[in-house]
Motif scaffolding. Structure first.
Motif, short mmCIF file in Angstrom:
data_model
loop_
_atom_site.label_atom_id
_atom_site.label_comp_id
_atom_site.label_asym_id
_atom_site.label_seq_id
_atom_site.Cartn_x
_atom_site.Cartn_y
_atom_site.Cartn_z
N LYS A 110 -14.96 1.48 -2.19
CA LYS A 110 -15.23 2.83 -3.18
C LYS A 110 -16.44 3.61 -2.82
CE LYS A 110 -14.64 3.50 -8.10
NZ LYS A 110 -16.03 3.89 -8.72
N ASP A 111 -17.43 2.91 -2.70
CA ASP A 111 -18.52 3.50 -2.19
C ASP A 111 -18.40 4.25 -0.95
OD1 ASP A 111 -21.28 3.88 -3.20
OD2 ASP A 111 -22.04 2.23 -2.31
N VAL A 112 -17.70 3.78 0.10
CA VAL A 112 -17.67 4.48 0.98
C VAL A 112 -16.65 5.86 1.07
CG1 VAL A 112 -16.63 4.17 3.44
CG2 VAL A 112 -18.00 2.25 2.78
N ILE A 113 -15.65 5.73 0.07
CA ILE A 113 -14.75 6.65 -0.11
C ILE A 113 -15.51 7.67 -0.85
CG2 ILE A 113 -12.83 7.28 -1.39
CD1 ILE A 113 -11.38 4.67 -0.99
N GLU A 114 -16.18 7.27 -1.70
CA GLU A 114 -17.07 8.55 -2.38
C GLU A 114 -18.26 9.11 -1.84
OE1 GLU A 114 -17.52 6.49 -6.28
OE2 GLU A 114 -15.36 6.76 -6.88
N ASN A 115 -19.18 8.25 -1.05
CA ASN A 115 -20.43 8.29 -0.50
C ASN A 115 -20.25 8.71 0.87
OD1 ASN A 115 -21.31 8.74 -3.33
ND2 ASN A 115 -21.49 6.42 -3.21
N GLY A 116 -19.32 8.26 1.78
CA GLY A 116 -19.21 8.03 3.07
C GLY A 116 -19.81 6.76 3.66
N VAL A 117 -20.82 6.24 2.86
CA VAL A 117 -21.45 5.27 3.12
C VAL A 117 -21.52 4.10 2.10
CG1 VAL A 117 -22.79 5.83 5.22
CG2 VAL A 117 -23.69 6.02 2.99
N VAL A 160 0.90 -0.99 -0.01
CA VAL A 160 0.09 0.18 0.06
C VAL A 160 0.81 1.26 0.20
CG1 VAL A 160 -0.18 -0.07 2.44
CG2 VAL A 160 -1.99 1.30 1.16
N LYS A 161 0.66 2.13 -0.91
CA LYS A 161 1.52 3.28 -1.06
C LYS A 161 0.79 4.19 -0.31
CE LYS A 161 3.94 2.11 -5.28
NZ LYS A 161 3.82 2.14 -6.78
N GLU A 162 1.35 5.32 0.54
CA GLU A 162 0.93 6.26 1.13
C GLU A 162 2.13 7.58 1.28
OE1 GLU A 162 -1.02 8.91 4.50
OE2 GLU A 162 0.77 7.61 4.75
N VAL A 168 -2.23 2.91 8.08
CA VAL A 168 -2.75 4.16 7.78
C VAL A 168 -4.04 4.10 7.47
CG1 VAL A 168 -0.52 4.97 7.08
CG2 VAL A 168 -2.28 4.03 5.30
N LYS A 169 -4.89 5.32 7.45
CA LYS A 169 -6.33 5.30 7.11
C LYS A 169 -6.26 5.44 5.48
CE LYS A 169 -10.28 8.41 7.70
NZ LYS A 169 -11.42 7.55 7.75
N ARG A 201 0.64 -11.74 9.75
CA ARG A 201 0.80 -10.16 10.00
C ARG A 201 0.28 -9.69 11.42
NH1 ARG A 201 -3.61 -10.47 5.47
NH2 ARG A 201 -5.37 -10.14 6.86
N ARG A 202 0.61 -8.54 11.75
CA ARG A 202 0.33 -8.31 13.12
C ARG A 202 -1.18 -7.47 12.89
NH1 ARG A 202 4.41 -8.28 17.04
NH2 ARG A 202 5.86 -9.65 16.24
N THR A 203 -2.13 -7.48 13.61
CA THR A 203 -3.29 -6.97 13.68
C THR A 203 -3.59 -6.40 15.04
OG1 THR A 203 -4.13 -8.31 11.72
CG2 THR A 203 -5.82 -6.71 12.61
N SER A 204 -3.18 -5.27 15.44
CA SER A 204 -3.47 -4.58 16.72
C SER A 204 -4.96 -4.25 16.89
CB SER A 204 -2.89 -3.31 17.18
OG SER A 204 -3.23 -2.17 16.26
N LEU A 205 -5.54 -3.53 18.13
CA LEU A 205 -6.79 -3.00 18.07
C LEU A 205 -6.85 -1.84 17.70
CD1 LEU A 205 -7.45 -4.37 21.71
CD2 LEU A 205 -8.69 -5.13 19.67
N ASP A 206 -5.88 -1.08 17.17
CA ASP A 206 -5.58 0.15 16.83
C ASP A 206 -6.12 0.20 15.34
OD1 ASP A 206 -5.01 2.94 16.29
OD2 ASP A 206 -2.98 2.56 16.23
N ASN A 207 -7.47 0.36 15.01
CA ASN A 207 -7.84 -0.01 13.44
C ASN A 207 -8.30 1.56 13.05
OD1 ASN A 207 -9.27 -0.30 11.11
ND2 ASN A 207 -10.90 -1.59 11.98
N HIS A 208 -7.31 1.81 11.95
CA HIS A 208 -7.25 3.05 11.31
C HIS A 208 -8.48 3.20 10.24
CE1 HIS A 208 -3.47 4.05 13.07
NE2 HIS A 208 -3.22 2.79 12.72
N ASN A 209 -9.24 2.07 9.98
CA ASN A 209 -9.99 2.01 8.97
C ASN A 209 -11.61 1.53 9.14
OD1 ASN A 209 -8.33 2.80 6.26
ND2 ASN A 209 -7.03 1.64 7.43
N THR A 210 -12.18 1.83 10.40
CA THR A 210 -13.20 1.41 11.01
C THR A 210 -14.40 1.77 9.84
OG1 THR A 210 -13.53 3.50 12.38
CG2 THR A 210 -12.63 1.42 13.41
N ASN A 211 -14.37 2.64 9.18
CA ASN A 211 -15.48 3.02 8.33
C ASN A 211 -15.55 1.90 7.50
OD1 ASN A 211 -12.87 3.76 7.22
ND2 ASN A 211 -13.74 5.53 6.06
#
Ligand code: CTP
Ligand code: MN
Ligand code: MN
Ligand code: MN
Length: 362
Positions: free
Chosen positions: A88-95, A3-5, A65-66, A19-29
């Motif tokens: 894509k729908d969530v990125i563009e429309n929020g939901v 992933v590029k950021e 990252v988010k 891989r490591r998955t902590s409880l600190d989720n940056h992408n809950t949406n």
């Protein structure tokens, strides 16, 4: 699989156990949206679809990252066409419109409510829904014979749908420790499940119990249950004896997530002075007893998350030709069991970097 950021690249391997998955989720949406679709698929008994959504959500949970643009997803594993469309729908429309219409449908709402009853699975809920039962009152008035678990589930519906706090888990831990050490001194008790992964609330409390002298643990669950019952601490319990036989259940059996340990699925009556009039609340508690020789596998198997466990077994089978369960690890090439006395050893056998419990929140 990157992933590029801002020109930083992150390598995301495809199995969640890599891989490591902590409880600190940056992408809950995104992960909430995908989890709703997974849940809906589970309620419809579409397991393949459900796992695909769970895997997609798990990849996003592991990102440091988010995500704000679809181009960041290029090369990431486990993101099928459907999941990408939702993101894509969530990125563009929020939901996501698909998610919105799913979770607001009568069917989803009813099935969620009905499966929220302890003892009611997706199939039962679906049958009831088809008969027009959409809420608890309709169920109570339907004349259906509920089994013992479902009766308890209905009776304690409110309590059992309130999250269990860490403090409540610890209070129950103290009681369980007292009971276990009273009936079998020298036993070891550990808190597993979500709380071992560092979650601050859970839907239940999971304990794993063993004794350093192999064989001493046999029958322990029923003794603990008697101890608790005598003190009025249980509102419900269902006890199951150990039915694991290495020769029968080991390599011959397909890897399954259902283990065969001696166990008790219970509902505790936890004293809570601050609750007026009642002074207690109901809490779901799982007690599992493992022989010491299988303890490391049992700890690994009962720590979760469910997807992490599923991915461990898939990795073992597909990549290593091994069969992993909560009882044992069998090497299908060498035709022998691989012993282990710690989780670290099991990861080593599997050729995986050790992932600590707090990083297994896939
Ligand atoms: N588990 C299992 N066999 C079962 C039930 C659960 O092996 N019959 C395992 C699950 O695979 C999971 C762990 O026990 O790894 C805990 O399950 P559960 O309590 O359902 O989930 P948690 O991760 O503890 O989540 P929560 O906080 O909601 O309880
Ligand atoms: Mn972070
Ligand atoms: Mn749990
Ligand atoms: Mn549990």
């Amino acid at each position: 699989q990157k992933v590029k950021e801002e020109s930083v690249e992150f390598l995301i391997p495809s199995y969640a156990c890599q891989r490591r998955t902590s409880l600190d989720n940056h992408n809950t949406n995104f992960t909430d949206a995908l989890s709703h679709l997974a849940e809906n698929a589970e309620l419809n008994n579409e397991d393949g679809r459900a796992v695909a959504f769970r895997r997609a959500a798990a990849v996003l949970k592991a990102l440091p990252v988010k995500v704000t643009s679809i181009t960041q997803l290029r090369g990431l594993p486990c993101l099928g066409e459907h999941s990408q469309r939702v993101i894509k729908d969530v990125i563009e429309n929020g939901v996501s419109s698909e998610v919105e219409s799913t979770i607001h449908s009568e069917r989803f709402k009813a099935l969620k409510l009905l499966t929220g009853i302890f003892g009611v699975g997706a199939k039962t809920a679906d049958r009831w829904f088809k008969e027009g039962i959409q809420n608890l009152t309709q169920l109570a008035n339907s004349g259906h014979d509920l089994n013992r678990a479902q009766q308890a589930g209905l009776e304690h519906y409110y309590d059992l749908n309130q999250p269990v706090t860490k403090a409540e888990a610890e209070a129950i831990g103290d009681i369980v420790k007292k009971a276990v050490l009273d009936v079998l001194p020298g036993s070891e008790i550990i808190l597993t499940g979500g709380f071992r992964r560092g979650k601050i609330t859970g839907h239940d409390v999971d304990f794993l119990i063993t004794h350093p002298d192999e064989g001493k643990e046999v029958g322990l669950v029923s003794k603990v249950v008697s101890w608790l019952t005598a003190r009025g601490l249980l509102l419900y319990q269902k006890n199951t004896r150990n039915s694991y036989l290495e020769s029968e259940d080991g390599p011959a059996q397909p890897p399954s997530n259902m283990d065969r340990f001696e166990r008790c699925f219970s509902i505790f009556k936890l004293e809570k002075k601050e609750i007026p009039n009642r002074n207690w609340r109901a809490v779901r508690v799982d007690l599992v007893v493992s022989p010491i020789s299988q303890f490391a596998f049992a700890v690994l198997g009962w720590t979760g998350s469910k997807l992490f466990e599923r991915e461990l077994r898939r990795w073992a089978g597909q990549v290593k030709s091994m069969s992993l369960s909560s009882h044992a690890l069998y090497d299908n090439k060498q035709c022998k069991y691989l012993r282990a006395t710690s989780e670290e050893e099991i990861f080593t056998h599997l050729g995986l970097e050790f992932i600590p419990p707090s990083e297994r929140n896939a």
